[in-house]
Design a protein around this motif. Structure first.
Motif, PDB file in Angstrom:
ATOM      1  N   VAL A 266    -110.573  24.721  30.411  1.00  0.00           N
ATOM      2  CA  VAL A 266    -109.128  24.847  30.257  1.00  0.00           C
ATOM      3  C   VAL A 266    -108.428  23.753  31.061  1.00  0.00           C
ATOM      4  CG1 VAL A 266    -109.121  27.349  29.891  1.00  0.00           C
ATOM      5  CG2 VAL A 266    -109.049  26.440  32.220  1.00  0.00           C
ATOM      6  N   TYR A 267    -107.119  23.636  30.826  1.00  0.00           N
ATOM      7  CA  TYR A 267    -106.306  22.822  31.734  1.00  0.00           C
ATOM      8  C   TYR A 267    -105.683  23.760  32.758  1.00  0.00           C
ATOM      9  CZ  TYR A 267    -102.602  20.160  33.862  1.00  0.00           C
ATOM     10  OH  TYR A 267    -101.792  19.557  34.797  1.00  0.00           O
ATOM     11  N   ALA A 268    -105.805  23.407  34.031  1.00  0.00           N
ATOM     12  CA  ALA A 268    -105.203  24.204  35.101  1.00  0.00           C
ATOM     13  C   ALA A 268    -104.540  23.282  36.103  1.00  0.00           C
ATOM     14  CB  ALA A 268    -106.257  25.068  35.792  1.00  0.00           C
ATOM     15  N   THR A 269    -103.456  23.749  36.671  1.00  0.00           N
ATOM     16  CA  THR A 269    -102.760  23.011  37.709  1.00  0.00           C
ATOM     17  C   THR A 269    -102.339  23.999  38.788  1.00  0.00           C
ATOM     18  OG1 THR A 269    -100.983  21.403  38.164  1.00  0.00           O
ATOM     19  CG2 THR A 269    -100.489  23.181  36.574  1.00  0.00           C
ATOM     20  N   VAL A 270    -101.538  23.556  39.748  1.00  0.00           N
ATOM     21  CA  VAL A 270    -101.136  24.409  40.861  1.00  0.00           C
ATOM     22  C   VAL A 270     -99.629  24.354  41.014  1.00  0.00           C
ATOM     23  CG1 VAL A 270    -101.442  24.906  43.323  1.00  0.00           C
ATOM     24  CG2 VAL A 270    -103.344  23.969  42.001  1.00  0.00           C
ATOM     25  N   GLU A 271     -98.996  25.501  41.170  1.00  0.00           N
ATOM     26  CA  GLU A 271     -97.549  25.556  41.371  1.00  0.00           C
ATOM     27  C   GLU A 271     -97.204  25.159  42.807  1.00  0.00           C
ATOM     28  OE1 GLU A 271     -94.084  25.292  41.137  1.00  0.00           O
ATOM     29  OE2 GLU A 271     -94.725  26.288  39.281  1.00  0.00           O
ATOM     30  N   VAL A 272     -96.380  24.136  42.957  1.00  0.00           N
ATOM     31  CA  VAL A 272     -96.016  23.666  44.295  1.00  0.00           C
ATOM     32  C   VAL A 272     -94.504  23.739  44.540  1.00  0.00           C
ATOM     33  CG1 VAL A 272     -98.028  22.180  44.587  1.00  0.00           C
ATOM     34  CG2 VAL A 272     -95.992  21.263  43.484  1.00  0.00           C
ATOM     35  N   LYS A 273     -93.784  24.411  43.657  1.00  0.00           N
ATOM     36  CA  LYS A 273     -92.328  24.511  43.826  1.00  0.00           C
ATOM     37  C   LYS A 273     -91.806  25.942  43.741  1.00  0.00           C
ATOM     38  CE  LYS A 273     -91.459  19.889  41.912  1.00  0.00           C
ATOM     39  NZ  LYS A 273     -90.784  19.095  40.852  1.00  0.00           N
ATOM     40  N   GLY A 274     -92.592  26.855  43.216  1.00  0.00           N
ATOM     41  CA  GLY A 274     -92.103  28.209  42.988  1.00  0.00           C
ATOM     42  C   GLY A 274     -91.843  28.973  44.267  1.00  0.00           C
ATOM     43  N   HIS A 275     -90.834  29.845  44.229  1.00  0.00           N
ATOM     44  CA  HIS A 275     -90.499  30.678  45.383  1.00  0.00           C
ATOM     45  C   HIS A 275     -91.530  31.784  45.576  1.00  0.00           C
ATOM     46  CE1 HIS A 275     -88.074  32.755  48.358  1.00  0.00           C
ATOM     47  NE2 HIS A 275     -88.155  33.873  47.644  1.00  0.00           N
ATOM     48  N   GLY A 279     -98.473  27.932  45.281  1.00  0.00           N
ATOM     49  CA  GLY A 279     -99.900  28.016  45.575  1.00  0.00           C
ATOM     50  C   GLY A 279    -100.715  28.692  44.498  1.00  0.00           C
ATOM     51  N   GLN A 280    -100.070  29.233  43.467  1.00  0.00           N
ATOM     52  CA  GLN A 280    -100.813  29.879  42.384  1.00  0.00           C
ATOM     53  C   GLN A 280    -101.443  28.827  41.476  1.00  0.00           C
ATOM     54  OE1 GLN A 280     -98.585  32.706  39.980  1.00  0.00           O
ATOM     55  NE2 GLN A 280     -99.936  32.371  38.228  1.00  0.00           N
ATOM     56  N   MET A 281    -102.684  29.059  41.069  1.00  0.00           N
ATOM     57  CA  MET A 281    -103.295  28.226  40.043  1.00  0.00           C
ATOM     58  C   MET A 281    -102.776  28.696  38.681  1.00  0.00           C
ATOM     59  SD  MET A 281    -107.310  27.261  39.367  1.00  0.00           S
ATOM     60  CE  MET A 281    -107.806  28.553  38.232  1.00  0.00           C
ATOM     61  N   VAL A 282    -102.240  27.770  37.925  1.00  0.00           N
ATOM     62  CA  VAL A 282    -101.645  28.087  36.633  1.00  0.00           C
ATOM     63  C   VAL A 282    -102.567  27.573  35.536  1.00  0.00           C
ATOM     64  CG1 VAL A 282     -99.639  27.774  35.139  1.00  0.00           C
ATOM     65  CG2 VAL A 282     -99.338  27.919  37.631  1.00  0.00           C
ATOM     66  N   VAL A 283    -103.059  28.475  34.704  1.00  0.00           N
ATOM     67  CA  VAL A 283    -104.009  28.130  33.644  1.00  0.00           C
ATOM     68  C   VAL A 283    -103.282  28.125  32.301  1.00  0.00           C
ATOM     69  CG1 VAL A 283    -106.177  28.739  32.522  1.00  0.00           C
ATOM     70  CG2 VAL A 283    -105.871  29.199  34.976  1.00  0.00           C
ATOM     71  N   ASP A 284    -103.422  27.038  31.585  1.00  0.00           N
ATOM     72  CA  ASP A 284    -102.779  26.898  30.274  1.00  0.00           C
ATOM     73  C   ASP A 284    -103.704  27.463  29.194  1.00  0.00           C
ATOM     74  OD1 ASP A 284    -101.196  26.222  28.156  1.00  0.00           O
ATOM     75  OD2 ASP A 284    -101.539  24.062  28.293  1.00  0.00           O
ATOM     76  N   TRP A 285    -103.791  28.790  29.128  1.00  0.00           N
ATOM     77  CA  TRP A 285    -104.692  29.447  28.189  1.00  0.00           C
ATOM     78  C   TRP A 285    -104.334  29.136  26.738  1.00  0.00           C
ATOM     79  CZ3 TRP A 285    -108.922  31.043  30.329  1.00  0.00           C
ATOM     80  CH2 TRP A 285    -108.931  31.596  31.612  1.00  0.00           C
TER      81      TRP A 285
END
Length: 323
Positions: A266-275, A279-285
């Motif tokens: 999958v493609y995954a990234t990390v949220e670095v701006k959310g309140h 720090g959450q890993m975001v998976v583009d399912w």
């Protein structure tokens, strides 16, 4: 010395109690050479992590393995509070009057060692990340080609269902340095396999099994029992129904591919701006972002094989292969 027929691992760790067992599992493997261990802040400060690693190596007479001290602050310098799960020193605050001398730690910085060893063992070296990814992100910043020289990169961290253990949405390793995790996932350019926090939770082990393998005796078992005592007391106080390893699952996947029952590219990234989701890993399912896959997420573990590997650590319990 390593031999050409054996797999080469470089372990990056913040040496909490689960890191200790994971490292010992790697050292016990008959076809693996651990060519070095790099240390980073996380469960403890980087220097304390180095001291912890030396204690692990001493238990199995492997102080020949070089240990490098790395980054002591996250990329942006925003150091986080940690839980009391591992104790203030990462090893359950158990004193060791016979601990190895600090002089055994290498003078070379861990990030420099990462770059150098990736060149020395180009195409052969697998990087095993048991910790916040600060050292790896710094290596990418200094040497963007490092990923192309790695055979594989394995990461314990992040989450694929958005369930956190430090915040509502963030797992500890990614929470400790989200920006580093973002850099690694998006810029390492290596084949990456991730074992997430949810996968660990879903494959926790019964306390009865844990007690049975800790009753085997011997130096390794006694060492782990001592440093895990505080963590186990914490877990039982929190009424955890099972014992939850973490880094052990990753090293099991490294050593035995048949531990992995299912995984997804999958493609995954990390949220670095959310309140709430920093720090959450975001998976583009659903492939909404239309970006190429960059990670393989392990979603199911062969529990029998994994538990067998934990038990095997204490067979011939005081003999770990020296190369």
């Amino acid at each position: 010395m390593s031999t050409p027929s054996r797999r080469k691992l470089l372990i990056d760790t913040d040496a909490g109690v689960d890191d200790a067992q994971a490292i010992l599992m790697a050292l016990k493997s008959p076809d693996v050479d651990v060519i070095g261990i790099t240390c980073v802040a996380g469960n403890a400060d980087a220097m304390q992590v180095g001291k912890n690693v030396l204690r692990v190596l001493q238990v199995v007479n492997r102080l020949d393995i070089p240990v490098y001290i790395g980054c002591n602050e996250p990329l942006l310098g925003d150091k986080k509070e940690t839980s009391d799960y591992h104790g203030s020193d990462g090893f359950g605050d158990v004193p060791d009057p016979e601990a190895p001398d600090d002089s055994l730690l290498e003078s070379e910085h861990a990030v420099n060692a990462l770059m150098r060893l990736s060149k020395k063992h180009e195409g052969e070296l697998s990087l095993v990340c048991l910790a916040p990814l600060t050292n790896i992100a710094m290596a990418i910043r200094m040497d963007p080609g490092i990923g192309s020289r790695l055979k594989h990169c394995y990461i314990m961290g992040g989450n694929h269902h958005g369930k956190g253990n430090m915040t509502v949405a963030a797992e500890f390793n990614f929470y400790f340095d989200p920006e580093a995790a973002y850099v690694v996932l998006n810029q390492l350019k290596a084949h990456i396999t991730i074992v997430t926090w949810e996968t660990c939770m879903e494959h926790s082990i019964p306390w009865e099994f844990y007690s049975n393998i800790r009753d085997k005796g011997g130096d390794v078992c006694n060492f782990l029992s001592k440093i895990e005592k505080k963590s186990c007391e914490y877990a039982k106080k929190q009424k955890w129904a099972t014992f939850m390893p973490a880094d052990e699952y990753l090293i099991a996947c490294v050593l035995r591919p048949d531990v992995i029952k299912t995984c997804c590219d999958v493609y995954a990234t990390v949220e670095v701006k959310g309140h709430y989701t920093w720090g959450q890993m975001v998976v583009d399912w659903q492939k909404v972002l239309k970006r190429p896959n960059n990670v393989c997420v392990v979603t199911d573990i062969n529990q029998d094989v994994f538990e067998g590997m934990l038990a095997d650590l204490f067979i011939n319990k005081d003999t770990h292969r020296r190369t």
